[in-house]
Design a protein around this motif. Structure first.
Motif, short mmCIF file in Angstrom:
data_model
loop_
_atom_site.label_atom_id
_atom_site.label_comp_id
_atom_site.label_asym_id
_atom_site.label_seq_id
_atom_site.Cartn_x
_atom_site.Cartn_y
_atom_site.Cartn_z
N ARG A 31 67.32 48.64 20.59
CA ARG A 31 67.91 48.02 19.40
C ARG A 31 69.26 48.59 19.05
NH1 ARG A 31 65.10 43.48 18.58
NH2 ARG A 31 65.57 43.51 16.35
N ARG B 29 65.45 41.40 22.81
CA ARG B 29 65.44 42.48 21.82
C ARG B 29 66.57 43.47 22.02
NH1 ARG B 29 59.90 44.88 23.41
NH2 ARG B 29 60.95 44.53 25.41
N THR B 30 67.34 43.32 23.06
CA THR B 30 68.49 44.20 23.31
C THR B 30 69.56 43.89 22.28
OG1 THR B 30 67.98 44.20 25.68
CG2 THR B 30 70.19 44.92 25.02
N ALA B 31 70.03 44.90 21.57
CA ALA B 31 70.95 44.64 20.46
C ALA B 31 71.99 45.74 20.30
CB ALA B 31 70.14 44.50 19.16
N SER B 32 73.03 45.38 19.56
CA SER B 32 74.01 46.33 19.04
C SER B 32 74.65 47.19 20.14
CB SER B 32 73.33 47.19 17.97
OG SER B 32 74.23 47.95 17.24
N LEU C 66 70.06 39.80 21.69
CA LEU C 66 69.92 39.46 20.27
C LEU C 66 71.20 38.90 19.66
CD1 LEU C 66 68.01 39.57 17.78
CD2 LEU C 66 69.03 41.79 17.28
N LYS D 137 73.83 41.07 18.04
CA LYS D 137 74.30 41.84 16.89
C LYS D 137 75.60 42.53 17.27
CE LYS D 137 73.29 45.53 13.61
NZ LYS D 137 74.56 46.23 13.83
#
Length: 568
Positions: free
Chosen positions: A357, A411-414, A437, A439
């Protein structure tokens, strides 16, 4: 500079603006000072003004006549139940000063104040605070009990005093306000304020802020060991690379016989774990059994950031699973990369970012620097000049150009998306999986005088080729979310030099701000976000075992000259 040293990171302001390998021993690399992601406010305590216009005037005074000389409707409250107005005032003033120059869009302090004061109604619906013809009015059950002249739009001390006074009088008139407590009143204020901004900006109350800081920096001091059970013996199952036990002879598989002279026989796992913890810097003696012989190691307890990188071997490949980006992620990566390069016959690396995340942006940039010789890793843009950077790296690829696969999912983010985009745009790795994701907003952290924290979005992230991560995310060169037959077809076509993903990859790199949501949705439909499966690893192995497939997938990324310039 050798390949075992960290690549240097240069910040250039933009104008103003497998099998587990737990016994790997890694050399410690030196990590230079990174830019801090927190901004510490110098706070000026503001004396509250004691004069205020409180009145019994109608809720809608006639213009231009102001309300008559005020009096306050007083409500007797039990002694000792009031708010600490000095704390409230300092937090309000510090927060408004922190917010105004940093939010992505420009807002006046007037706007922040009115949004936040809506939190009073959220706590007690019988109360309302509105701006009416130049006055800020507090009404209880539709009867005005307080009115203050509206301060100038960006008068920080004036608005801080007005907000504090309004909250104080609302507290006196509302049992619900007093029941929620001082921390609850502040939480309500900020919750309503941030409802008008982006979904990632938020206020963290003091208790939760302490927990968050502990997660980032390591929390309670310990020996940095993970313990488990083997039959009836307590054994070391892992040694945290960031902890004090790492440089010692303690290793996974050893039986723990005593801690500070206390035998672990017949003791529970929880009890022995509690013995390992203690004040930072204090000594702890750990007696272990190795091949029938006992050895005691003495070390100093320390706060240990959680381990975020885990290594496995799978044939000729090394898999590095990065679970988050915390304060030591890049250093952990350097140690594992150093060790990976000594694996006989290694033919490629697989970075597993599925479910990651994100975390600290600088750690993602530094991690990319370990695998790039030079170039841009990311671009950040915001209103505050300190938010504007071209994050460029140089210094040396620790892997000497070893092929890299980056596995991602929905779900991989930021920060994880930043790393994936950097390696993809620089043609340093092939991304496999599904749309991530999306973000692409960065938060800066302001610490408030009450111990709380503000997370405020202050910049957007652009990938090296200038396209935005926010909303769009990273689209893979090999999509695994379309089903097994589609994946097989993609791999067969890659072996023949045809890249099925070229169209959506090119479309991604053409996107610029302002973003058309319909266009983004159209692109993301080509490889819908999904949770990762074993197909991701199968595809990664296929590309690393077949250089033709790997090179074809790399070719899906357009050259920099083929994409439009990024906007300001």
């Amino acid at each position: 500079m050798t390949r075992r040293q960290f690549a240097a990171i240069i910040l250039r302001p933009m104008g103003r603006g497998g099998e587990p390998a737990p016994t790997w021993r890694r050399r410690m690399c030196t990590l230079g000072h990174l830019p801090r992601d927190t901004i510490i406010l110098l706070l000026v305590m503001v004396r509250l003004t004691t004069s205020a216009c409180a009145e019994d005037a109608p809720a809608f005074p006639r213009a231009p006549t102001p309300p008559p000389p005020p009096h306050e409707d007083r409500v007797d409250t039990p002694a000792g139940t009031g708010m600490n107005l000095a704390v409230i005032s300092s937090v309000i003033q510090a927060s408004l000063a922190f917010l105004q120059p940093r939010t992505l869009e420009s807002h006046e302090i007037h706007d922040f104040a009115l949004w936040g004061l809506n939190g009073v109604s959220a706590i007690d619906p019988s109360l309302s605070i509105e701006e009416q013809q130049g006055f800020l009015q507090l009404a209880a059950t539709q009867r005005t009990v307080m009115a203050l002249p509206v301060p100038p739009a960006n008068d920080l001390p004036g608005w801080s005093a007005a907000i504090t006074r309004m909250l104080d009088v609302a507290w006196q008139h509302s049992a619900a306000m007093r029941s929620t407590g001082q921390d609850g009143v502040l939480q309500g204020f900020f919750d309503e304020l941030f409802n008008h901004l982006d979904p990632y900006s938020r206020y963290i109350a003091p208790g939760a802020a302490v927990s968050d800081r502990s997660t980032r920096t390591g929390g309670e001091a310990s020996a940095g060991l993970t313990l488990g059970l083997d039959r009836h013996a307590i054994i070391i199952t892992a040694v945290n690379a960031n902890g004090p036990a790492w440089p010692t002879s303690l290793a996974a598989g050893q039986i723990v016989r005593a801690v500070n002279g206390r035998s672990t026989a017949s003791r529970s796992l929880d009890t022995v774990n509690s013995w390992l913890g203690g004040p930072a810097g204090s000594l702890v003696r750990i007696t272990v059994e190795v091949k029938g012989r006992q050895n005691t190691v003495t070390l100093h307890r320390a706060s240990t950031p959680p381990e975020t990188v885990f290594a496995y071997t799978s044939g000729k490949h090394v898999i590095l699973h990065i679970t988050a980006f915390s304060a030591n992620t890049a250093e952990e990566m350097s140690q594992y990369l150093d060790e990976a390069m000594n694996v006989p016959g290694i033919s490629g690396l697989i970075l597993d970012l599925r479910g990651n995340r994100g975390g600290v942006l600088q750690q993602a940039v530094t991690t990319s620097a370990l695998m790039l010789d030079h170039g841009v890793a990311a671009i950040t843009q915001g209103r505050d000049p300190q938010a504007n950077h071209v994050w460029a790296v140089q210094g040396g690829d620790m892997t000497n150009g070893l092929p890299i696969i980056v596995m991602v999912d929905g779900r991989t983010a930021s920060a994880a998306e930043i790393l994936a985009a950097a390696l993809a745009d620089q043609k340093r790795g092939v991304v496999i999986g599904s749309a991530t994701l999306g973000k692409g907003l960065v938060q800066t952290i302001g610490q408030m005088p009450n111990g709380g924290e503000l997370y405020v979005t202050w910049s957007r992230v652009l990938a090296p080729l200038g396209w935005p991560l926010q909303g769009l995310g990273v689209m893979p060169q090999v999509c695994t979310s379309l089903g097994e037959s589609a994946l097989e077809r993609q791999l067969q076509n890659l072996a023949e030099g045809t890249v099925d993903s070229r169209e959506w990859i090119t479309a991604t790199r053409q996107i610029r701000y302002p973003v058309d949501p319909a266009r983004i949705l159209s692109i993301r439909k080509a490889c819908p976000a999904a949770i990762g499966t074993d197909s991701d690893l199968d595809a990664a192995r296929s590309l690393l075992d077949n250089p033709v497939e790997y090179r074809a997938a790399l070719s899906a990324i357009p050259e920099e000259s083929a994409v439009p310039a990024s906007g300001g």
